[in-house]
Write a protein that holds these residues in place. Structure first.
Motif, PDB file in Angstrom:
ATOM      1  N   VAL A 169      55.840  74.783  54.066  1.00  0.00           N
ATOM      2  CA  VAL A 169      56.834  74.996  55.116  1.00  0.00           C
ATOM      3  C   VAL A 169      57.360  76.415  54.956  1.00  0.00           C
ATOM      4  O   VAL A 169      57.685  76.824  53.845  1.00  0.00           O
ATOM      5  CB  VAL A 169      58.008  73.997  54.964  1.00  0.00           C
ATOM      6  N   LEU A 195      60.408  78.803  55.779  1.00  0.00           N
ATOM      7  CA  LEU A 195      61.797  78.868  56.230  1.00  0.00           C
ATOM      8  C   LEU A 195      62.120  80.329  56.496  1.00  0.00           C
ATOM      9  O   LEU A 195      61.858  81.187  55.662  1.00  0.00           O
ATOM     10  CB  LEU A 195      62.730  78.293  55.162  1.00  0.00           C
ATOM     11  N   GLU A 211      62.260  85.350  54.562  1.00  0.00           N
ATOM     12  CA  GLU A 211      61.574  84.067  54.629  1.00  0.00           C
ATOM     13  C   GLU A 211      61.075  83.656  53.257  1.00  0.00           C
ATOM     14  O   GLU A 211      60.937  84.486  52.362  1.00  0.00           O
ATOM     15  CB  GLU A 211      60.445  84.077  55.656  1.00  0.00           C
ATOM     16  N   PRO A 250      68.369  76.301  52.292  1.00  0.00           N
ATOM     17  CA  PRO A 250      68.336  76.315  53.748  1.00  0.00           C
ATOM     18  C   PRO A 250      69.720  76.045  54.325  1.00  0.00           C
ATOM     19  O   PRO A 250      70.578  75.442  53.670  1.00  0.00           O
ATOM     20  CB  PRO A 250      67.367  75.195  54.101  1.00  0.00           C
ATOM     21  N   ALA A 290      62.252  76.817  60.855  1.00  0.00           N
ATOM     22  CA  ALA A 290      61.319  76.185  59.926  1.00  0.00           C
ATOM     23  C   ALA A 290      59.988  76.053  60.651  1.00  0.00           C
ATOM     24  O   ALA A 290      59.942  75.515  61.753  1.00  0.00           O
ATOM     25  CB  ALA A 290      61.833  74.817  59.495  1.00  0.00           C
ATOM     26  N   VAL A 323      66.567  74.377  62.386  1.00  0.00           N
ATOM     27  CA  VAL A 323      67.309  73.488  61.490  1.00  0.00           C
ATOM     28  C   VAL A 323      68.675  73.211  62.115  1.00  0.00           C
ATOM     29  O   VAL A 323      69.431  74.134  62.419  1.00  0.00           O
ATOM     30  CB  VAL A 323      67.462  74.109  60.089  1.00  0.00           C
ATOM     31  N   VAL A 334      65.555  68.754  61.943  1.00  0.00           N
ATOM     32  CA  VAL A 334      64.992  69.873  62.678  1.00  0.00           C
ATOM     33  C   VAL A 334      64.717  69.457  64.126  1.00  0.00           C
ATOM     34  O   VAL A 334      64.465  68.290  64.415  1.00  0.00           O
ATOM     35  CB  VAL A 334      63.699  70.406  62.011  1.00  0.00           C
TER      36      VAL A 334
END
Length: 121
Positions: free
Chosen positions: A23, A25, A46, A85, A91, A100, A119
């Protein structure tokens, strides 16, 4: 971090890595205006984490009025993450972008083991 909770966090990471997927972020912020650099642009940070994308259950829809049809639950292992996060970051899972909405930190004794993200696409 105590040895016990470190082992729990490592187990969570191992299982999510085995059964989940990477994933990304991404947090985008706009810096303060700088007259010396008027074209400053956004700052993007990120990180890649391991997560599992799940559907919410019917009971969760009944109990939580903030869940909208189409929302997903993204469980992300906390071990190894550079930053936690927070709402309104992006995401990316399997090439699809999500926003998110809500973050729940699973942290017995103050040690983050897992983040449960709501999400929305």
């Amino acid at each position: 971090m105590s040895e016990f909770y470190y082992r729990m966090a490592a187990t969570a990471l191992r299982l999510i890595t085995q059964y989940g997927q990477p994933v990304t972020l991404r947090e985008t912020t706009t810096p303060e205006y700088d007259p010396d650099n008027p074209d400053g642009g956004d700052v993007v940070i990120e990180q890649t984490a391991q997560g599992i994308l799940l559907d919410f259950t019917g009971l969760e829809f009944q109990n939580d009025t903030l869940i909208v049809r189409g929302d997903k639950k993204l469980k992300v292992a906390a071990l190894g993450m550079a930053w936690a996060p927070k709402p309104l970051i992006a995401a990316e899972v399997q090439g699809k972008a999500w926003t998110v909405i809500n973050v729940k930190e699973i942290n017995p004794a103050g040690t983050p083991l897992l983040y449960e993200l709501q999400v929305r696409s």
